[in-house]
Design a protein around this motif. Structure first.
Motif, PDB file in Angstrom:
ATOM      1  N   SER A   1      -5.102   4.537   8.292  1.00 45.28           N
ATOM      2  CA  SER A   1      -5.328   4.230   6.977  1.00 45.28           C
ATOM      3  C   SER A   1      -6.930   3.834   6.781  1.00 45.28           C
ATOM      4  O   SER A   1      -7.594   4.060   6.062  1.00 45.28           O
ATOM      5  N   LEU A   2      -7.469   3.119   7.926  1.00 45.30           N
ATOM      6  CA  LEU A   2      -8.755   2.618   8.160  1.00 45.30           C
ATOM      7  C   LEU A   2      -9.735   3.640   8.250  1.00 45.30           C
ATOM      8  O   LEU A   2     -10.698   3.870   7.592  1.00 45.30           O
TER       9      LEU A   2
ATOM     10  N   GLU B   1     -14.131  -4.661   8.413  1.00 45.13           N
ATOM     11  CA  GLU B   1     -13.161  -3.767   8.945  1.00 45.13           C
ATOM     12  C   GLU B   1     -13.952  -2.932   9.871  1.00 45.13           C
ATOM     13  O   GLU B   1     -13.629  -2.572  11.113  1.00 45.13           O
TER      14      GLU B   1
ATOM     15  N   GLU C   1       0.981   5.515   2.121  1.00 45.65           N
ATOM     16  CA  GLU C   1      -0.382   5.002   1.716  1.00 45.65           C
ATOM     17  C   GLU C   1      -0.650   5.528   0.217  1.00 45.65           C
ATOM     18  O   GLU C   1      -1.726   5.173  -0.256  1.00 45.65           O
TER      19      GLU C   1
ATOM     20  N   ARG D   1     -10.046   5.536   4.878  1.00 45.68           N
ATOM     21  CA  ARG D   1     -10.697   4.911   4.035  1.00 45.68           C
ATOM     22  C   ARG D   1     -12.325   5.021   4.480  1.00 45.68           C
ATOM     23  O   ARG D   1     -13.097   4.644   3.326  1.00 45.68           O
TER      24      ARG D   1
ATOM     25  N   ARG E   1      -3.776  -0.611  -3.856  1.00 47.21           N
ATOM     26  CA  ARG E   1      -4.758   0.131  -3.371  1.00 47.21           C
ATOM     27  C   ARG E   1      -4.461   1.391  -2.618  1.00 47.21           C
ATOM     28  O   ARG E   1      -4.710   1.594  -1.311  1.00 47.21           O
TER      29      ARG E   1
ATOM     30  N   LEU F   1     -16.916  -0.406   3.793  1.00 46.78           N
ATOM     31  CA  LEU F   1     -15.891  -0.761   3.216  1.00 46.78           C
ATOM     32  C   LEU F   1     -16.274  -2.349   2.981  1.00 46.78           C
ATOM     33  O   LEU F   1     -16.774  -3.148   3.855  1.00 46.78           O
TER      34      LEU F   1
ATOM     35  N   LEU G   1     -13.574   8.077   3.050  1.00 46.03           N
ATOM     36  CA  LEU G   1     -13.901   8.281   1.501  1.00 46.03           C
ATOM     37  C   LEU G   1     -14.864   7.467   1.137  1.00 46.03           C
ATOM     38  O   LEU G   1     -15.666   7.702   0.400  1.00 46.03           O
ATOM     39  N   SER G   2     -15.264   6.347   1.957  1.00 46.29           N
ATOM     40  CA  SER G   2     -16.162   5.514   1.493  1.00 46.29           C
ATOM     41  C   SER G   2     -17.748   5.924   1.820  1.00 46.29           C
ATOM     42  O   SER G   2     -18.459   6.074   1.013  1.00 46.29           O
TER      43      SER G   2
ATOM     44  N   LEU H   1      -4.485   5.040  -1.249  1.00 45.77           N
ATOM     45  CA  LEU H   1      -5.588   6.031  -0.510  1.00 45.77           C
ATOM     46  C   LEU H   1      -5.844   7.225  -1.744  1.00 45.77           C
ATOM     47  O   LEU H   1      -4.798   7.721  -2.131  1.00 45.77           O
TER      48      LEU H   1
ATOM     49  N   PHE I   1       0.857  -1.222   0.044  1.00 51.02           N
ATOM     50  CA  PHE I   1      -0.194  -0.005  -0.145  1.00 51.02           C
ATOM     51  C   PHE I   1       0.737   1.276   0.076  1.00 51.02           C
ATOM     52  O   PHE I   1       0.036   2.241   0.237  1.00 51.02           O
TER      53      PHE I   1
ATOM     54  N   ARG J   1      -4.482  -7.801   4.305  1.00 49.45           N
ATOM     55  CA  ARG J   1      -4.360  -6.716   3.173  1.00 49.45           C
ATOM     56  C   ARG J   1      -3.093  -7.109   2.318  1.00 49.45           C
ATOM     57  O   ARG J   1      -2.936  -6.546   1.289  1.00 49.45           O
TER      58      ARG J   1
END
Length: 273
Positions: free
Chosen positions: A136-137, A166, A51, A140, A20, A154, A143-144, A22, A13, A193
């Motif tokens: 990172s989680l 997650e 990331e 994400r 994948r 996610l 963003l999701s 960010l 990452f 991951r």
């Protein structure tokens, strides 16, 4: 006690692999980090660069506003304790010019009242110290939700018959629920991951343990051993130890059908070396 050292070896990452990263669509995420602690700001910047994000840092409100006039950001990561301005006033100004700006608050551990107040005001938060995986989680998830609405989530991570959710922090293997501690969950998420990838102890420490951790690296061995026992119960081994190198997570089917000559070095016992 060993000093805390970040391993700069890219993972799947990091900027050099970008399987994948960010990002928003096909573009890297652009992040504004605002923290008057220059060391903390630099650590967060390094984490995000691994990331695949594009990062700029500011150490007070005036510098943050100056950067925002010249750049468009997807996310602002902010320590609310700024020396020259109220953090929420700064955010109102930033969002006036950039309405779609997502916000992640960085809060000191134990600041329960402040944390709940910020969260109730609609901001995601992360308590210091935190790990690369936690940061990172959170991003994400932001963003999701922005892309899919507040109910967007996610997708599960699936490796063989092992499934990890997650956001719900739930793990099953072959439909059986696994009860994991917080750190075991973070460790397994990092493995899942990066399936089929050799992960060294130093990489695991840098990604899964908080950035302030300065204990002994054999803590990784203890947690891998505990995690291995839980996920191997009633199932074929999935986490393997490559002697003197690190660990690999592989679907059990691969172990049964595609053993190579190099696999002879891999130990599948419960006590990693």
């Amino acid at each position: 006690m060993m000093p805390r050292v970040f391993d700069s070896t890219p993972t799947s990452f990091g900027r050099q692999a970008r399987e994948r990263p960010l990002g928003v669509g096909s573009s890297p995420m652009t992040v504004l980090v605002v923290d008057d602690d220059r060391v903390a700001a630099e650590i967060v910047s390094i984490m995000l660069s691994w990331e695949g994000a594009d990062v700029l840092t500011a150490h007070d409100a005036a510098e943050a506003l100056s950067l925002a006039r010249r750049h468009r950001f997807d996310v602002a990561i902010l320590d609310p304790r700024l020396p020259d301005a109220d953090a929420l006033s700064l955010l109102r100004t930033l969002r006036h010019d950039q309405p779609a700006l997502l916000v992640l608050m960085l809060l000191p551990a134990g600041s329960t009242n402040e944390r709940l107040a910020r969260f109730a005001a609609g901001y995601e938060y992360l308590a210091k110290p935190f790990s690369v995986e936690e940061l990172s989680l959170r991003l994400r998830i932001l963003l999701s939700r922005a892309a899919s609405g507040v109910n967007g989530g996610l997708p599960d991570i699936v490796v063989g018959d092992l499934v990890l959710n997650e956001e719900g922090r739930e793990v099953t293997r072959a439909g059986r629920d696994l009860a994991l501690t917080y750190t075991e969950f973070e460790l397994l998420r990092y493995f899942m991951r990066n399936p089929h990838r050799l992960l060294t102890k130093q990489q695991i420490l840098a990604r899964v343990w908080p950035y302030g951790y300065s204990g002994r690296p054999n803590i990784v061995e203890l947690y891998v051993s505990s995690l291995r026992k839980k996920i191997n119960q009633d199932g074929a081994p999935m986490i393997h130890t490559l002697r003197l190198n690190g660990y690999i997570l592989k679907p059990a089917l691969d172990e049964a059908t595609s053993r190579t000559s190099s696999d002879k070095q891999i130990e599948t016992g419960n006590a990693p070396r």
